[in-house]
Design an enzyme around this catalytic site. Structure first.
Site, PDB file in Angstrom:
ATOM      1  CG  ASP A   1      37.213  42.759  41.940  1.00 14.29           C
ATOM      2  OD1 ASP A   1      36.889  43.955  42.101  1.00 14.29           O
ATOM      3  OD2 ASP A   1      38.203  42.412  41.291  1.00 14.29           O
ATOM      4  CB  ILE A   2      35.094  46.019  46.466  1.00 11.30           C
ATOM      5  CG1 ILE A   2      36.454  46.652  46.222  1.00 11.30           C
ATOM      6  CG2 ILE A   2      35.076  45.226  47.752  1.00 11.30           C
ATOM      7  CD1 ILE A   2      36.837  47.681  47.290  1.00 11.30           C
TER       8      ILE A   2
ATOM      9  CD  GLN B   1      49.879  43.111  38.423  1.00  9.44           C
ATOM     10  OE1 GLN B   1      50.750  43.037  37.560  1.00  9.44           O
ATOM     11  NE2 GLN B   1      49.967  42.489  39.586  1.00  9.44           N
TER      12      GLN B   1
ATOM     13  CG  HIS C   1      45.296  39.487  41.833  1.00  8.59           C
ATOM     14  ND1 HIS C   1      46.328  40.390  41.874  1.00  8.59           N
ATOM     15  CD2 HIS C   1      44.401  40.002  40.953  1.00  8.59           C
ATOM     16  CE1 HIS C   1      46.065  41.396  41.072  1.00  8.59           C
ATOM     17  NE2 HIS C   1      44.904  41.191  40.478  1.00  8.59           N
ATOM     18  CG  PHE C   2      44.941  33.227  39.288  1.00  5.00           C
ATOM     19  CD1 PHE C   2      45.136  32.840  37.971  1.00  5.00           C
ATOM     20  CD2 PHE C   2      45.994  33.091  40.181  1.00  5.00           C
ATOM     21  CE1 PHE C   2      46.350  32.318  37.546  1.00  5.00           C
ATOM     22  CE2 PHE C   2      47.219  32.570  39.769  1.00  5.00           C
ATOM     23  CZ  PHE C   2      47.390  32.182  38.448  1.00  5.00           C
ATOM     24  CG  HIS C   3      40.754  39.072  38.001  1.00  2.00           C
ATOM     25  ND1 HIS C   3      40.136  40.199  38.489  1.00  2.00           N
ATOM     26  CD2 HIS C   3      42.055  39.423  37.808  1.00  2.00           C
ATOM     27  CE1 HIS C   3      41.031  41.181  38.573  1.00  2.00           C
ATOM     28  NE2 HIS C   3      42.191  40.737  38.164  1.00  2.00           N
TER      29      HIS C   3
HETATM   30  P1  AMP Z   1      44.245  43.730  38.750  1.00  2.00           P
HETATM   31  O1  AMP Z   1      43.862  45.025  38.092  1.00  2.00           O
HETATM   32  O2  AMP Z   1      44.340  42.540  37.850  1.00  2.00           O
HETATM   33  O3  AMP Z   1      45.491  43.957  39.580  1.00  2.00           O
HETATM   34  O4  AMP Z   1      43.073  43.356  39.728  1.00  2.00           O
HETATM   35  C1  AMP Z   1      42.888  43.947  40.972  1.00  2.00           C
HETATM   36  C2  AMP Z   1      41.439  43.780  41.310  1.00  2.00           C
HETATM   37  O5  AMP Z   1      41.287  44.093  42.657  1.00  2.00           O
HETATM   38  C3  AMP Z   1      40.492  44.671  40.519  1.00  2.00           C
HETATM   39  O6  AMP Z   1      39.544  43.871  39.842  1.00  2.00           O
HETATM   40  C4  AMP Z   1      39.848  45.549  41.586  1.00  2.00           C
HETATM   41  O7  AMP Z   1      38.491  45.763  41.316  1.00  2.00           O
HETATM   42  C5  AMP Z   1      40.045  44.735  42.834  1.00  2.00           C
HETATM   43  N1  AMP Z   1      40.149  45.439  44.090  1.00  2.00           N
HETATM   44  C6  AMP Z   1      40.824  46.588  44.348  1.00  2.00           C
HETATM   45  N2  AMP Z   1      40.766  46.876  45.664  1.00  2.00           N
HETATM   46  C7  AMP Z   1      40.046  45.887  46.239  1.00  2.00           C
HETATM   47  C8  AMP Z   1      39.637  45.611  47.588  1.00  2.00           C
HETATM   48  N3  AMP Z   1      39.960  46.411  48.601  1.00  2.00           N
HETATM   49  N4  AMP Z   1      38.895  44.501  47.809  1.00  2.00           N
HETATM   50  C9  AMP Z   1      38.546  43.683  46.781  1.00  2.00           C
HETATM   51  N5  AMP Z   1      38.914  43.886  45.512  1.00  2.00           N
HETATM   52  C10 AMP Z   1      39.651  44.973  45.245  1.00  2.00           C
END
Ligand code: AMP
Length: 146
Positions: free
Chosen positions: A37-38, A101, A107-109
């Site tokens: 996650d960036i 979201q 996706h899963f964190h």
């Molecule tokens: P959610 O808010 O549950 O949909 O999670 C999306 C996640 O994606 C968040 O934790 C962001 O920090 C992460 N994210 C957004 N853009 C990117 C990217 N280009 N590469 C990696 N992680 C990302």
């Protein structure tokens, strides 16, 4: 975006699956892709996404795809724990913009938790790319060692 919104094939994670956007990968196979996650909530925050799914969230996913996906989530989580030895690990999955979201591809964190270190806010501060690469190298090794 509502819970029942249409899947957008040009969402960021779909682009990452197709190789149109960069990502710092730690695992991939025919079912799933895992990458850093960036905007991490903690050191080692990793995302696991299905490769072929057109589900925006857990609720709209095909039930048959969830078993294999959760196996990958467990595998990556074990690799993160092996690599970074956190005190705990949060596995999180968010459905719908009102719930927080921000990317509408299922996706899963995997969020390692270190005692005494508060989690950062969700999708907040951008990580240092070199730090992400170094954590990813450890996590790849952790996954391979499992
Ligand atoms: P959610 O808010 O549950 O949909 O999670 C999306 C996640 O994606 C968040 O934790 C962001 O920090 C992460 N994210 C957004 N853009 C990117 C990217 N280009 N590469 C990696 N992680 C990302």
């Amino acid at each position: 975006m509502s819970l029942s919104a249409e899947y957008d094939p040009n969402n960021i994670f779909a682009k990452i699956v197709r190789g149109e956007m960069p990502s710092v990968k730690v695992f991939e196979d025919e079912i799933a892709l895992a990458f850093m996650d960036i905007f991490p909530q903690s050191e080692g925050h990793t995302l696991v996404i299905p490769r072929k799914s057109k589900a925006t969230n857990l609720l709209s996913a095909d039930a048959a795809e969830l078993g294999p996906l959760i196996e990958r989530v467990q595998r990556v989580a074990n690799g993160v724990v092996k690599a970074l030895s956190p005190d705990g690990v949060r596995v999180m999955q968010i459905n719908g913009a009102p719930a927080g979201q921000t990317v509408f591809h299922l996706h899963f964190h995997i969020i390692p938790v270190f005692e005494g270190t508060p989690l950062k806010r969700h999708a907040g501060e951008r990580a240092d790319p070199a730090r992400l690469e170094s954590l990813a190298a450890k996590i790849r090794a952790g996954i391979a060692a499992k």
